[in-house]
Design a protein around this motif. Sequence first.
Motif, PDB file in Angstrom:
ATOM      1  N   ILE A  14       0.613  -1.424   0.682  1.00  0.00           N
ATOM      2  CA  ILE A  14      -0.261   0.300   0.370  1.00  0.00           C
ATOM      3  C   ILE A  14       0.952   1.184  -0.019  1.00  0.00           C
ATOM      4  CG2 ILE A  14      -2.062   1.753   0.973  1.00  0.00           C
ATOM      5  CD1 ILE A  14      -2.872  -1.587   0.122  1.00  0.00           C
ATOM      6  N   LEU A  15       0.780   2.070  -0.913  1.00  0.00           N
ATOM      7  CA  LEU A  15       1.859   3.440  -1.285  1.00  0.00           C
ATOM      8  C   LEU A  15       0.601   4.509  -1.613  1.00  0.00           C
ATOM      9  CD1 LEU A  15       5.082   3.438  -1.170  1.00  0.00           C
ATOM     10  CD2 LEU A  15       4.668   3.367  -3.362  1.00  0.00           C
ATOM     11  N   GLN A  16       1.038   5.360  -1.252  1.00  0.00           N
ATOM     12  CA  GLN A  16       0.021   6.239  -1.512  1.00  0.00           C
ATOM     13  C   GLN A  16       1.044   7.238  -2.721  1.00  0.00           C
ATOM     14  OE1 GLN A  16      -2.633   9.560   0.524  1.00  0.00           O
ATOM     15  NE2 GLN A  16      -2.174   9.363  -1.193  1.00  0.00           N
ATOM     16  N   ASP A  17       1.823   7.196  -2.871  1.00  0.00           N
ATOM     17  CA  ASP A  17       2.469   7.774  -4.120  1.00  0.00           C
ATOM     18  C   ASP A  17       3.919   7.774  -4.497  1.00  0.00           C
ATOM     19  OD1 ASP A  17       3.662   9.812  -2.887  1.00  0.00           O
ATOM     20  OD2 ASP A  17       1.851  11.395  -2.986  1.00  0.00           O
ATOM     21  N   VAL A  41       4.026  -9.550  -7.449  1.00  0.00           N
ATOM     22  CA  VAL A  41       3.702  -7.890  -6.148  1.00  0.00           C
ATOM     23  C   VAL A  41       3.044  -7.258  -7.439  1.00  0.00           C
ATOM     24  CG1 VAL A  41       5.390  -6.397  -5.418  1.00  0.00           C
ATOM     25  CG2 VAL A  41       6.536  -8.526  -5.363  1.00  0.00           C
ATOM     26  N   THR A  42       2.057  -6.512  -6.420  1.00  0.00           N
ATOM     27  CA  THR A  42       1.271  -5.693  -6.251  1.00  0.00           C
ATOM     28  C   THR A  42       1.197  -4.499  -5.769  1.00  0.00           C
ATOM     29  OG1 THR A  42      -0.405  -7.143  -7.232  1.00  0.00           O
ATOM     30  CG2 THR A  42      -1.463  -4.390  -6.811  1.00  0.00           C
ATOM     31  N   ILE A  43       1.707  -2.628  -5.964  1.00  0.00           N
ATOM     32  CA  ILE A  43       1.605  -1.889  -5.516  1.00  0.00           C
ATOM     33  C   ILE A  43      -0.177  -1.070  -6.243  1.00  0.00           C
ATOM     34  CG2 ILE A  43       2.729   0.729  -5.315  1.00  0.00           C
ATOM     35  CD1 ILE A  43       4.802  -0.863  -5.867  1.00  0.00           C
ATOM     36  N   PHE A  44      -0.703  -1.462  -4.598  1.00  0.00           N
ATOM     37  CA  PHE A  44      -1.879  -0.376  -5.052  1.00  0.00           C
ATOM     38  C   PHE A  44      -1.577   0.879  -4.519  1.00  0.00           C
ATOM     39  CE2 PHE A  44      -6.077   0.775  -3.493  1.00  0.00           C
ATOM     40  CZ  PHE A  44      -6.622   0.867  -4.400  1.00  0.00           C
ATOM     41  N   ARG A  72      -2.535  13.321  -2.460  1.00  0.00           N
ATOM     42  CA  ARG A  72      -2.019  13.162  -1.084  1.00  0.00           C
ATOM     43  C   ARG A  72      -2.390  14.572  -0.108  1.00  0.00           C
ATOM     44  NH1 ARG A  72       3.782  12.040   1.182  1.00  0.00           N
ATOM     45  NH2 ARG A  72       3.546  10.279  -0.043  1.00  0.00           N
ATOM     46  N   GLN A  73      -3.185  14.139   0.979  1.00  0.00           N
ATOM     47  CA  GLN A  73      -3.542  15.255   1.409  1.00  0.00           C
ATOM     48  C   GLN A  73      -3.819  15.365   3.047  1.00  0.00           C
ATOM     49  OE1 GLN A  73      -7.328  17.369  -0.124  1.00  0.00           O
ATOM     50  NE2 GLN A  73      -7.446  15.112  -1.580  1.00  0.00           N
ATOM     51  N   ARG A  74      -4.225  15.566   3.544  1.00  0.00           N
ATOM     52  CA  ARG A  74      -5.008  15.437   4.751  1.00  0.00           C
ATOM     53  C   ARG A  74      -6.155  14.494   5.162  1.00  0.00           C
ATOM     54  NH1 ARG A  74      -4.526  17.043   9.544  1.00  0.00           N
ATOM     55  NH2 ARG A  74      -6.743  16.776  11.221  1.00  0.00           N
ATOM     56  N   GLY A  75      -6.561  12.856   5.604  1.00  0.00           N
ATOM     57  CA  GLY A  75      -7.401  11.660   5.502  1.00  0.00           C
ATOM     58  C   GLY A  75      -6.893  11.722   4.126  1.00  0.00           C
ATOM     59  N   SER A  76      -5.838  11.456   3.638  1.00  0.00           N
ATOM     60  CA  SER A  76      -5.912  10.706   1.653  1.00  0.00           C
ATOM     61  C   SER A  76      -5.431   9.476   2.147  1.00  0.00           C
ATOM     62  CB  SER A  76      -4.874  11.417   1.036  1.00  0.00           C
ATOM     63  OG  SER A  76      -3.885  11.874   1.701  1.00  0.00           O
ATOM     64  N   VAL A  77      -4.344   8.885   3.527  1.00  0.00           N
ATOM     65  CA  VAL A  77      -4.477   8.011   3.769  1.00  0.00           C
ATOM     66  C   VAL A  77      -5.313   6.717   4.236  1.00  0.00           C
ATOM     67  CG1 VAL A  77      -2.472   6.531   4.960  1.00  0.00           C
ATOM     68  CG2 VAL A  77      -1.981   8.606   4.139  1.00  0.00           C
ATOM     69  N   ALA A  78      -6.157   7.141   5.035  1.00  0.00           N
ATOM     70  CA  ALA A  78      -7.592   6.464   5.172  1.00  0.00           C
ATOM     71  C   ALA A  78      -8.250   6.013   4.535  1.00  0.00           C
ATOM     72  CB  ALA A  78      -8.530   7.685   6.440  1.00  0.00           C
ATOM     73  N   ARG A  79      -8.715   7.109   3.305  1.00  0.00           N
ATOM     74  CA  ARG A  79      -9.534   7.158   2.052  1.00  0.00           C
ATOM     75  C   ARG A  79      -7.819   6.296   0.946  1.00  0.00           C
ATOM     76  NH1 ARG A  79      -9.867  10.849  -1.490  1.00  0.00           N
ATOM     77  NH2 ARG A  79      -8.532  12.240  -0.927  1.00  0.00           N
ATOM     78  N   LEU A  80      -7.251   6.371   1.279  1.00  0.00           N
ATOM     79  CA  LEU A  80      -6.280   4.951   0.222  1.00  0.00           C
ATOM     80  C   LEU A  80      -6.692   3.746   0.887  1.00  0.00           C
ATOM     81  CD1 LEU A  80      -3.846   3.667  -1.390  1.00  0.00           C
ATOM     82  CD2 LEU A  80      -2.430   5.101   0.441  1.00  0.00           C
ATOM     83  N   GLY A  81      -6.701   3.666   2.380  1.00  0.00           N
ATOM     84  CA  GLY A  81      -7.243   1.921   3.009  1.00  0.00           C
ATOM     85  C   GLY A  81      -8.385   1.703   2.976  1.00  0.00           C
ATOM     86  N   ALA A  82      -9.591   2.536   2.675  1.00  0.00           N
ATOM     87  CA  ALA A  82     -10.309   1.750   2.138  1.00  0.00           C
ATOM     88  C   ALA A  82     -10.764   1.295   0.973  1.00  0.00           C
ATOM     89  CB  ALA A  82     -11.759   3.387   2.057  1.00  0.00           C
TER      90      ALA A  82
END
Length: 392
Positions: A14-17, A41-44, A72-82
Amino acid sequence: MRLNTQPHRPLCIILQDFALGGTEHVALTLARAWSEAGRAVTIFCGKAEGPLRPLIEGAPVRVVEAPGGIVRQRGSVARLGAAAARFLHAEPHHSCFIPGNYHWDAIPPIRRLPDGIRPKIVAQLSSPISKPQRRGLRKAGFRWKMRRLLRGIDTLVTMSDRQRPEAARILPDVTVRAIPLPCVPDGSAAPTMAEGRTIVAAGRLVAQKAFEDLISAFALLDDPDARLVIVGEGCERPQLEALVARLGLQDRVRLPGFAAEIRPALDAARLFVLSSHYEGYAAVIAQALAAGRPVVATDCTPATHELLGDDRFGMTVPIADPAALAQAMARMLAQPAPDPMLLAQAVERHRVGSAAEAYRALLDGTPARRPQAGWQPAWNTDAEPAQTAVSA
């Protein structure tokens, strides 16, 4: 080193960018090593772009961008996890790697996937738990965040043995392992003897790196033959260039910009300097030693205590103290250059191949922990289930 991979056990990172950063660099380095050894290997990611994207070019790594993209911004990682949880529900993977503290907010939705679909979760602790900038309520808040986000994962990986006992006390129900930071490429050229009087530093040109302190310290050196090269790019370039001009150092200080590889600059250096106010494990210290270059570093990272204990390897100085930094640089330049092979051998454990194999063993080892009672399906990701308050 040839990894003992199992292609039928797909792994998701799991990677933001692909932004510049130590966490991203480590994740992409491991992705390349695993995939080239035969692992699926998958990078999401939130956005499939950034300056570090070339690290996996030509490697058989699958890159999947979240639908619509997540900037990438405030709250973006939680949305990425979803989004990652929905992806993993549709395409189950055997294991999931969460690279570094920044990505921990992606864990809860993945952790709530149903039994039989939920992957094994291995997360990385990429910065010290205790550090000077984190005291009182900030320290308690960070430990609470660890308990909230990391509960129920399978393994937490620290980058040093010094961090492992503290992490284990905070997370008594999580397996905690230490794996050296994979930052020294396999098969890199043997180090050569250092010559000249060039001092090299590297990193983003941002306040955290304290390059203003370094330039001020360099101005205090009574050594007209010394040169300073700061490799990197960032928002503080105008301020740094103005400081160089104000101190009359235009002929002795260079800021050549971003470089994809630091090794060429290290090969031309006599000494490497890390001036930061704070760091995670600071891979660049190990990379400098692997190139046979001694290091002067501020006390900003656990790596100084683990890698610079021998005076021949370098010195540690207080944070934000240009005078102490200048004295240490002068002392190191006055000494004969150390045996480069001695320095390189001290960081052999940081070779990518051995670290990738150690991570592979964790990711393929035991089956995933079963979700706790009350898990929610991946598509119900609007809110975290109620938490039991834990005193810090």
